[in-house]
Design a protein around this motif. Structure first.
Motif, short mmCIF file in Angstrom:
data_model
loop_
_atom_site.label_atom_id
_atom_site.label_comp_id
_atom_site.label_asym_id
_atom_site.label_seq_id
_atom_site.Cartn_x
_atom_site.Cartn_y
_atom_site.Cartn_z
N ASP A 147 0.81 -1.21 0.00
CA ASP A 147 0.00 0.00 0.00
C ASP A 147 0.85 1.27 0.00
OD1 ASP A 147 -2.38 -1.55 0.20
OD2 ASP A 147 -2.07 -1.74 2.37
N ASP A 148 0.60 2.12 -0.97
CA ASP A 148 1.28 3.41 -1.14
C ASP A 148 2.76 3.29 -1.47
OD1 ASP A 148 -0.93 5.09 -0.92
OD2 ASP A 148 -0.82 5.13 1.26
N THR A 149 3.21 2.07 -1.70
CA THR A 149 4.57 1.85 -2.21
C THR A 149 4.51 1.45 -3.68
OG1 THR A 149 5.45 1.19 -0.04
CG2 THR A 149 6.67 0.45 -1.98
N LEU A 150 3.69 0.46 -3.98
CA LEU A 150 3.54 0.01 -5.37
C LEU A 150 2.31 0.61 -6.06
CD1 LEU A 150 4.47 -3.79 -5.08
CD2 LEU A 150 5.89 -1.89 -5.89
N TYR A 151 1.34 1.06 -5.29
CA TYR A 151 0.14 1.66 -5.87
C TYR A 151 -0.43 2.67 -4.88
CZ TYR A 151 -3.30 -0.40 -2.77
OH TYR A 151 -4.05 -0.68 -1.66
N ASP A 152 -1.35 3.48 -5.34
CA ASP A 152 -1.98 4.52 -4.53
C ASP A 152 -3.17 3.92 -3.78
OD1 ASP A 152 -3.25 6.71 -3.48
OD2 ASP A 152 -3.26 7.87 -5.35
N HIS A 158 11.97 9.29 -4.35
CA HIS A 158 10.61 9.75 -4.61
C HIS A 158 9.97 8.96 -5.76
CE1 HIS A 158 11.52 12.96 -1.88
NE2 HIS A 158 12.49 13.42 -2.64
N SER A 159 10.81 8.19 -6.46
CA SER A 159 10.35 7.40 -7.60
C SER A 159 11.30 6.22 -7.80
CB SER A 159 10.31 8.26 -8.87
OG SER A 159 10.20 7.45 -10.03
N PHE A 160 10.75 5.10 -8.22
CA PHE A 160 11.60 3.94 -8.52
C PHE A 160 12.53 4.21 -9.70
CE2 PHE A 160 8.29 1.65 -6.12
CZ PHE A 160 9.10 0.90 -5.28
N ARG A 220 6.93 9.47 -1.62
CA ARG A 220 6.34 10.09 -2.82
C ARG A 220 5.89 11.52 -2.57
NH1 ARG A 220 5.82 6.64 -6.89
NH2 ARG A 220 6.08 4.41 -6.43
N ARG A 221 5.59 11.87 -1.34
CA ARG A 221 5.16 13.24 -1.02
C ARG A 221 6.40 14.07 -0.70
NH1 ARG A 221 1.57 9.66 1.32
NH2 ARG A 221 -0.58 9.82 0.55
N LYS A 222 7.00 14.64 -1.72
CA LYS A 222 8.31 15.28 -1.59
C LYS A 222 8.34 16.39 -0.54
CE LYS A 222 9.50 14.50 -6.46
NZ LYS A 222 9.92 15.12 -7.72
#
Length: 228
Positions: A15-20, A220-222, A200-202
């Motif tokens: 959750d919130d790592t691979l998808y929103d 912030h991104s893979f 992801r929330r910079k």
């Protein structure tokens, strides 16, 4: 760019790592409102508007009680339980973050690597998310901590030690990617895994409980990870 040259085992939070995760929340909430509209002859657009206001104001565990109060339905434990079940059991329509999808495709193209997930939460719900995301076709390991018991959720060491025993990899050969500083990295750090915080929330400042909870790398991104 960050490189992970010695890694052959890539393990991910869900959750919130691979998808929103908000996609799941919105889908479940809509399923509940559609059921409520049909059962009590209510207008769905009005319910959606009410729920939008409620979700912006109250914590998630109060949403349904507040909605029932607003539409003047007689409250009952049965009704709350039914709404929760509909939310949990709705058929989700999820998609991977685009950078996560690219990264998984790159790893899957390498020889001799293992991919897996470690995720907390109700097993049936987490499995439904995994299926919706198409992850059974990608992941070699799917570890649902609550299948062992809620006390085995992260940061309990069980899931990480299971990976090591199952795969035969350990230490710097393994990498865990997560988004929750409270629980994701404490144990893999102790096991000397590589750890990557997917933030992801910079612009969001997150308090790290202790230095032992911090990941080795923050991205912030893979797309910031090089496979070498």
């Amino acid at each position: 760019m960050y490189s992970l040259p010695s890694v052959n085992t890539y393990i991910f939070d869900l959750d919130d790592t691979l998808y929103d995760e908000s996609l799941f929340v919105r889908g479940g909430t809509k399923a509940v409102l559609e059921w409520l509209a049909l059962r009590y002859d209510l207008k769905l657009p009005s319910l959606l508007k009410m729920m939008s206001s409620i979700t912006a104001t109250f914590p998630r565990n109060e949403w349904y009680q507040k909605l029932i109060e607003k539409v003047d339905i007689s409250p009952s434990q049965w009704l709350i339980d039914e709404m929760v079940e509909i939310y949990r059991n709705h058929l989700p329509h999820l998609r991977l973050f685009s950078d996560a999808a690219r990264f998984l495709t790159k790893i899957r193209g390498k020889k001799g690597v293992i991919l897996g997930i470690i995720t907390d939460g109700m097993v049936s719900v987490q499995k439904s998310k995994v299926r919706s995301l198409g992850l059974p076709q990608i992941m070699d390991l799917q570890i649902f901590t609550w299948s062992k018991g809620i006390e085995y959720q992260k940061p309990n060491s069980w899931a990480f030690e299971y990976v090591e025993k199952k795969i035969g990899s350990s230490g710097a050969e393994c990498c865990y990617f997560g988004n929750d500083l409270r629980k994701d990295f404490l144990t893999p750090n102790r096991l000397r895994w590589n750890t990557v915080y997917v933030h992801r929330r910079k612009n969001e400042h997150v308090l790290i409980p202790t230095k032992e909870h911090a990941a080795h790398i923050e991205i912030h991104s893979f797309d910031q990870i090089s496979l070498g």
